[in-house]
Design an enzyme around this catalytic site. Structure first.
Site, PDB file in Angstrom:
ATOM      1  CG  ASP A 194      -2.245   0.690   1.009  1.00 26.90           C
ATOM      2  OD1 ASP A 194      -2.190   1.916   0.817  1.00 26.90           O
ATOM      3  OD2 ASP A 194      -3.326   0.064   1.058  1.00 26.90           O
ATOM      4  CG  ASP A 195       0.371   6.154   0.362  1.00 32.35           C
ATOM      5  OD1 ASP A 195       1.368   6.339  -0.345  1.00 32.35           O
ATOM      6  OD2 ASP A 195      -0.425   7.065   0.674  1.00 32.35           O
ATOM      7  CE  LYS A 246      -6.185   0.887  -0.647  1.00 31.70           C
ATOM      8  NZ  LYS A 246      -5.917   0.590   0.770  1.00 31.70           N
ATOM      9  CG  ASP A 265      -6.574   5.812  -1.436  1.00 31.47           C
ATOM     10  OD1 ASP A 265      -7.794   6.051  -1.336  1.00 31.47           O
ATOM     11  OD2 ASP A 265      -5.858   5.503  -0.457  1.00 31.47           O
ATOM     12  CB  SER A 301     -10.608   4.310  -3.004  1.00 36.02           C
ATOM     13  OG  SER A 301      -9.672   3.320  -2.653  1.00 36.02           O
ATOM     14  NE  ARG A 326     -11.947   0.222   1.849  1.00 36.99           N
ATOM     15  CZ  ARG A 326     -11.037   0.998   2.436  1.00 36.99           C
ATOM     16  NH1 ARG A 326      -9.766   0.893   2.090  1.00 36.99           N
ATOM     17  NH2 ARG A 326     -11.379   1.855   3.374  1.00 36.99           N
ATOM     18  CG  ASP A 380      -8.532   3.581   5.329  1.00 36.19           C
ATOM     19  OD1 ASP A 380      -9.092   3.317   4.247  1.00 36.19           O
ATOM     20  OD2 ASP A 380      -7.451   4.198   5.400  1.00 36.19           O
TER      21      ASP A 380
END
Ligand SMILES: *[C@@H]1O[C@H](CO)[C@@H](O)[C@H](O)[C@H]1NC(C)=O
Ligand SMILES: *[C@@H]1O[C@H](CO)[C@@H](O)[C@H](O)[C@H]1NC(C)=O
Ligand SMILES: *[C@@H]1O[C@H](CO)[C@@H](O)[C@H](O)[C@H]1NC(C)=O
Ligand SMILES: *[C@@H]1O[C@H](CO)[C@@H](O)[C@H](O)[C@H]1NC(C)=O
Length: 427
Positions: A98-99, A174, A176, A208, A234, A238
Site C-alpha cells: 500500500d501507500d 489499489k 486511492d 476507492s 472500497r 479504512d
C-alpha cells in the site's frame, strides 16, 4: 480514440482543459453505454491475500521500529508465510504493498521509483520473488498529484504509471482517491482503467471511487457505472484495529445491502477493507464474526498483520475450507441480511446445486450485542424448498448436526458478540 498526448495537454494546458475534458467525458459516456461490466477476466471470486496498510500503515520510520517497517523483508516474509504455512493452498494469493512504498520524487524520466532504503532491489525484484512462489503481486497509487500520504500520485502520469506497474509484474492495483475532485474521480478512474488495459497485463483494478463520492463529496455512488470499470471498490472507511470498527463495518454492509448487492458478483466486488486478525484486538468469537460476515458477503479477504502474530486459533479459522468455500463460491452472491430479535441473520445461496433448482444455503447469525439472544428460524421460509430436505453443517466445528425438512424450525441461542454459521446442503 484519445491519446496520451491529449490527456497530457488537457491537464497541462488550462486553456484547453475544460474543453478537452468535455470531449473525454462524451467519449467515456459513449464507452459506458457500450460496455457492460469490466471484462478483464479477473477476480472471478473475491481476491484473498494480504495488504500492508491496516497494520503497517506508512511504516517508514524503520530505525528502532523494525516491527512496523514497510520494506522488502516484510513483503518477502509474507510471501514466505503464504507459501510455507498453508495459506496459499487455502486460497490466499495477492500480496499488496500500500501507500509509502516510493521515493518522494520521480526519476528524471518521470517514472516512479521505489524507496531506495526500504526497497533497495526495486519492485520488479519483489514481483519476481512473489511470482516465484506462485503468488500474485499488488501495488498502490492515487489519482491525484500525490498519494494520501503525499508520495507521488498518478494524475498526470496515468499512462506512464500503468506501464511501470505492468513492467514490474503487478497483478493487482489499489487506486486511492485522496485530494481528488468529484469530477475527476468520475473520469480519472475510467481513464486509468483504460491505460491499465492498454498495457495488456491483466491487473485486478481496485478503486476507492465510491468511498470518496459518498464520504468526501457526500453523494450517492453510482454503482452501475463503477462496476463497469472496476473489479472491486472500497465504499466505507479504512478499518481500524478495534472491535468497534469491525461492528461498524458489519452494520454498514447490512444497511447498504439494497444499494450494493445488485452490483456485486464475479469480477465486481464491494470491499469492506482488511481483516484485523493477528493484531490481538479481537476475542475468538469476534474474529469468527469478522470472517463469517466477509465470507457471507462474498467480500475480498485481505489480512494485514505480522504473519508471525497470527494465533494458532486464527490460523485454523483462516484455513477453514468449509468457510472458504462459502467465501469463494463461484456464484459470488452477497448474503441478504434480516433482523431477528437483535441478531443479524445473513442468508446466502451458493453451490453446489442439486439439479438446477436447489442451491445450498449458508446462514450466519451474528450477534453484535453483549447479551445472548434467542432466534427461531425456519429455513424453509428463506428459499430452502427442496422436499428431500437438507443436511446441516456447523461451519466452525466442522460437524454435521442434523437433517432438516422445509418445515423445521431451528431454535438457536446466539451468544453475545458471537456468530453461528451453518451451511445447508440439499439432500
Ligand atoms: C513505528 O512505526 C509506526 C508505523 O509507521 C508509527 O505509527 C510509530 O509512530 C513508529 N514508532 C516510533 C517509535 O517511531
Ligand atoms: C482489455 O479490455 C478488453 C475489452 O473489455 C478485454 O477483453 C481484455 O481482456 C482487457 N485486457 C486486459 C489486459 O485487461
Ligand atoms: C425453490 O426456490 C427457488 C428460489 O429460491 C425457486 O426458483 C424455485 O422455483 C423453487 N422451487 C420450488 C419447487 O418451489
Ligand atoms: C441425513 O440424511 C442422509 C441422507 O438421507 C443420511 O445419510 C444421514 O444419515 C442423515 N443424517 C442424520 C443426522 O440424520
Amino acid at each position: 480514440m484519445y491519446t496520451s498526448q491529449m490527456i497530457k495537454d488537457g491537464v497541462t494546458s488550462s486553456k484547453m482543459f475544460y474543453f478537452r475534458r468535455a470531449i473525454l467525458t462524451v467519449f467515456f459516456t459513449l464507452l459506458l453505454h457500450e460496455a457492460n461490466l469490466l471484462e478483464n477476466g479477473l477476480a472471478r471470486t473475491p481476491p484473498m491475500g494480504w495488504m500492508s496498510w491496516g497494520y503497517y500503515m506508512c511504516g517508514i520510520k524503520c530505525e528502532g521500529n523494525e516491527s512496523k517497517c514497510l520494506n522488502e523483508q516484510l513483503i518477502m516474509s509474507v510471501a514466505d508465510s503464504f507459501y510455507r504455512d498453508g495459506y496459499q493452498e487455502a486460497g490466499y494469493e495477492y500480496i499488496i504493498v500500500d501507500d509509502c512504498w516510493s521515493e518522494r520524487a520521480r526519476d528524471e524520466h518521470g517514472k516512479l521509483v521505489a524507496d531506495r532504503k526500504r526497497f533497495p532491489r526495486g519492485m520488479k525484484f519483489l514481483g519476481d520473488y512473489i511470482h516465484a512462489r506462485g503468488l500474485k503481486f499488488g501495488m498502490y497509487t492515487n489519482i491525484a498529484d500525490v498519494t494520501c500520504m503525499r508520495y507521488p500520485g498518478s494524475k498526470q502520469y496515468l499512462s506512464l504509471d500503468a506501464h511501470t506497474f505492468a513492467e514490474w509484474g503487478v497483478d493487482y492495483l489499489k487506486v486511492d482517491g485522496c485530494f481528488v475532485s468529484e469530477d475527476f474521480l468520475n473520469v480519472g478512474y475510467i481513464m486509468l482503467g483504460q491505460y491499465l488495459n492498454m498495457t495488456k497485463r491483466p491487473m485486478v483494478y481496485s478503486c476507492s471511487w465510491p468511498y470518496y463520492i459518498e464520504f468526501i463529496h457526500k453523494k450517492q455512488p453510482d454503482y452501475q457505472v463503477i462496476s463497469k470499470y472496476c473489479n472491486m471498490w472500497r465504499n466505507f472507511h479504512d478499518v481500524q484495529t478495534s472491535w468497534e470498527a469491525l461492528a461498524g463495518i458489519v452494520q454498514h454492509y447490512r444497511r447498504g445491502y439494497r444499494d450494493m448487492a445488485p452490483h456485486h458478483g464475479p469480477g465486481q466486488w464491494n470491499d469492506p477493507d482488511m481483516l484485523i486478525f493477528g493484531t490481538g484486538v479481537l476475542t475468538r468469537s469476534q474474529s469468527r464474526i469478522q470472517l463469517a460476515v466477509y465470507a457471507m458477503l462474498s467480500a475480498p479477504i485481505l489480512l494485514s498483520c505480522d504473519m508471525n502474530k497470527i494465533t494458532q486459533y486464527e490460523k485454523t479459522l483462516l484455513q477453514n475450507l468449509d468457510l472458504i468455500a462459502v467465501a469463494q463460491d463461484p456464484l459470488g452472491i452477497m448474503a441478504r441480511p434480516y433482523m431477528f430479535n437483535g441478531v443479524i441473520v445473513w442468508i446466502k445461496p451458493h453451490l453446489p446445486k442439486k439439479g438446477d433448482a436447489y442451491p445450498s444455503f449458508s446462514f450466519a447469525l451474528v450477534n453484535l450485542d453483549i447479551e445472548d439472544s434467542h432466534v427461531n428460524l425456519t429455513p424453509g421460509l428463506y428459499g430452502l424448498n427442496s422436499t428431500d430436505g437438507y443436511t446441516v453443517l456447523d461451519v466452525f466445528s466442522g460437524h454435521y448436526l442434523r437433517n432438516l425438512t422445509t418445515k423445521d424450525t431451528l431454535s438457536l441461542l446466539v451468544p453475545g458478540q458471537d456468530v453461528i454459521m451453518y451451511t445447508m446442503y440439499p439432500l
